[in-house]
Scaffold this active site. Structure first.
Site, PDB file in Angstrom:
ATOM      1  N   CYS A 124       0.834  -1.198   0.000  1.00  0.00           N
ATOM      2  CA  CYS A 124       0.000   0.000   0.000  1.00  0.00           C
ATOM      3  C   CYS A 124       0.875   1.258   0.000  1.00  0.00           C
ATOM      4  O   CYS A 124       1.535   1.539  -0.985  1.00  0.00           O
ATOM      5  CB  CYS A 124      -0.968  -0.052   1.185  1.00  0.00           C
ATOM      6  SG  CYS A 124      -2.340   1.091   1.034  1.00  0.00           S
TER       7      CYS A 124
ATOM      8  N   HIS B  30      -3.518  -5.596   1.212  1.00  0.00           N
ATOM      9  CA  HIS B  30      -2.816  -5.785   2.484  1.00  0.00           C
ATOM     10  C   HIS B  30      -2.807  -7.266   2.882  1.00  0.00           C
ATOM     11  O   HIS B  30      -3.715  -7.719   3.580  1.00  0.00           O
ATOM     12  CB  HIS B  30      -3.533  -5.006   3.586  1.00  0.00           C
ATOM     13  CG  HIS B  30      -3.319  -3.536   3.536  1.00  0.00           C
ATOM     14  ND1 HIS B  30      -2.319  -2.894   4.234  1.00  0.00           N
ATOM     15  CD2 HIS B  30      -3.980  -2.563   2.868  1.00  0.00           C
ATOM     16  CE1 HIS B  30      -2.380  -1.585   4.012  1.00  0.00           C
ATOM     17  NE2 HIS B  30      -3.380  -1.360   3.186  1.00  0.00           N
TER      18      HIS B  30
ATOM     19  N   GLU C  53      -1.147  -8.646   5.145  1.00  0.00           N
ATOM     20  CA  GLU C  53      -1.059  -8.804   6.607  1.00  0.00           C
ATOM     21  C   GLU C  53      -2.428  -8.715   7.280  1.00  0.00           C
ATOM     22  O   GLU C  53      -2.563  -9.064   8.448  1.00  0.00           O
ATOM     23  CB  GLU C  53      -0.090  -7.763   7.191  1.00  0.00           C
ATOM     24  CG  GLU C  53      -0.647  -6.364   7.407  1.00  0.00           C
ATOM     25  CD  GLU C  53      -0.724  -5.523   6.135  1.00  0.00           C
ATOM     26  OE1 GLU C  53      -0.511  -6.074   5.036  1.00  0.00           O
ATOM     27  OE2 GLU C  53      -1.007  -4.320   6.245  1.00  0.00           O
TER      28      GLU C  53
END
Lengths: 86, 226
Positions: free
Chosen positions: B87, B195, B197
């Site tokens: 990002c 993302h 994560e």
């Protein structure tokens, strides 16, 4: 000598400008007819101390190219004028 | 020994703890590195997490590029070390010239925050190595300036070189060619807007991000062994 610089940064032709497009779409509702090709950009002002105009221009252009504009998507235009009395 | 991942923190970064937790979950050791440091410490991989580095002033990533740590990141990348920007980290890598192209405001000026389906279109990167082409993943996006642009010659080079690693199935932001993630020519530097994560547990709606992060950890361990 001191020089006043103004750098205008705008998106390069062909790069979509959603900000300009959104402004343009809002214009008829405000009564502005016949306005087209709205492009949004940014303007930066700063002063440069340099021996002469050539040096001031060179340094201001480097600053514009390395930081103020991203050459992948943006063009920049520099205007330079001596600051009187500085 | 576990692969060591350096997670870079700029003023305004806000995904660093998520990245550390996710990296630990896939078996890595992760530590935070402040942007003012000139040294990454012992690292087998580097992650630039999401957020708003330097407030996103000027352009996202434009000021972060000049942070002292970026010289070390560039050196690490030049030596073949795995570097991933997520990002805002992707935006930093493009501004730093470590990845081609740029990220501009989303089509329609819409902030997007939603799960995104992405497809693995190249395994020639440290983030997708070993993943079967065509694998579909659900990974959330959360951004305002995630529309990937580059000139036609660059796009042709990216396509021919297998550098387009992830594409959206439903383009959320107007990215050219539905691009969600790209790699450099060597494949060791990767940037992506989704993302991973935030997709490491079914409880979060998807654990697909683990596939990408595991690939990264394996590549990092490989670099270390070499």
């Amino acid at each position: 000598m001191r020089f006043a610089a103004r750098v205008e940064v705008r998106l390069r032709p062909g790069i979509a400008d959603p900000e300009g497009a959104t402004i343009e779409r809002a214009l008829p509702a405000l009564g502005f007819e016949g306005v087209r090709d709205v492009r949004a950009g940014r303007s930066f002002r700063f002063e440069v101390d340099a021996a002469d105009e050539g040096e001031a221009r060179r340094r201001a252009e480097e600053l514009a190219h390395r930081l103020l504009a991203n050459p992948v998507i943006e063009d920049s235009v520099l205007e330079l004028a001596p600051v009187e009395g500085a | 020994m576990a692969a060591r991942v350096a997670v870079v923190v700029f003023p305004g970064t806000n995904c660093e703890h998520d990245v550390v937790t996710a990296m630990e979950r896939v078996g890595a050791e992760a530590s935070l590195v402040w942007h003012g440091d000139r040294d990454l410490g012992p690292a087998d991989a580097v992650v630039l997490p999401g957020g708003f580095a330097h407030g996103d002033y000027l352009r996202p990533g434009a000021l972060a590029r000049f942070s002292p740590v970026m010289e070390a990141v560039a050196r690490f990348a030049a030596e073949g070390g795995p570097v991933v920007g997520i990002c805002n980290g992707f935006q930093v890598l493009t501004e730093a010239g470590l990845l081609p192209g740029a990220l501009v405001k989303n089509r329609g000026l819409r902030f997007v925050c939603a799960p995104a389906r992405v497809r693995v279109d190249s395994d020639r990167s440290v983030l997708t190595a070993g993943l079967p082409l065509g694998t579909t993943l659900s990974v959330p996006v959360n951004h305002f300036s995630g529309s990937y642009v580059c000139d036609p010659a660059t796009l042709a080079r990216l396509r021919d070189g297998g550098q387009v690693v992830l594409r959206y199935l439903e383009n959320p932001n107007g990215s050219v060619d539905d691009i969600a993630g790209v790699a450099n020519a060597a494949g060791n530097v990767v940037g992506l807007m989704p993302h991973p994560e935030r997709a490491v547990d079914a409880l979060l709606g998807s654990a697909d991000g683990q596939l990408l992060l595991r690939a990264l950890v394996q590549q990092a361990a490989g670099v270390r062994a070499a």
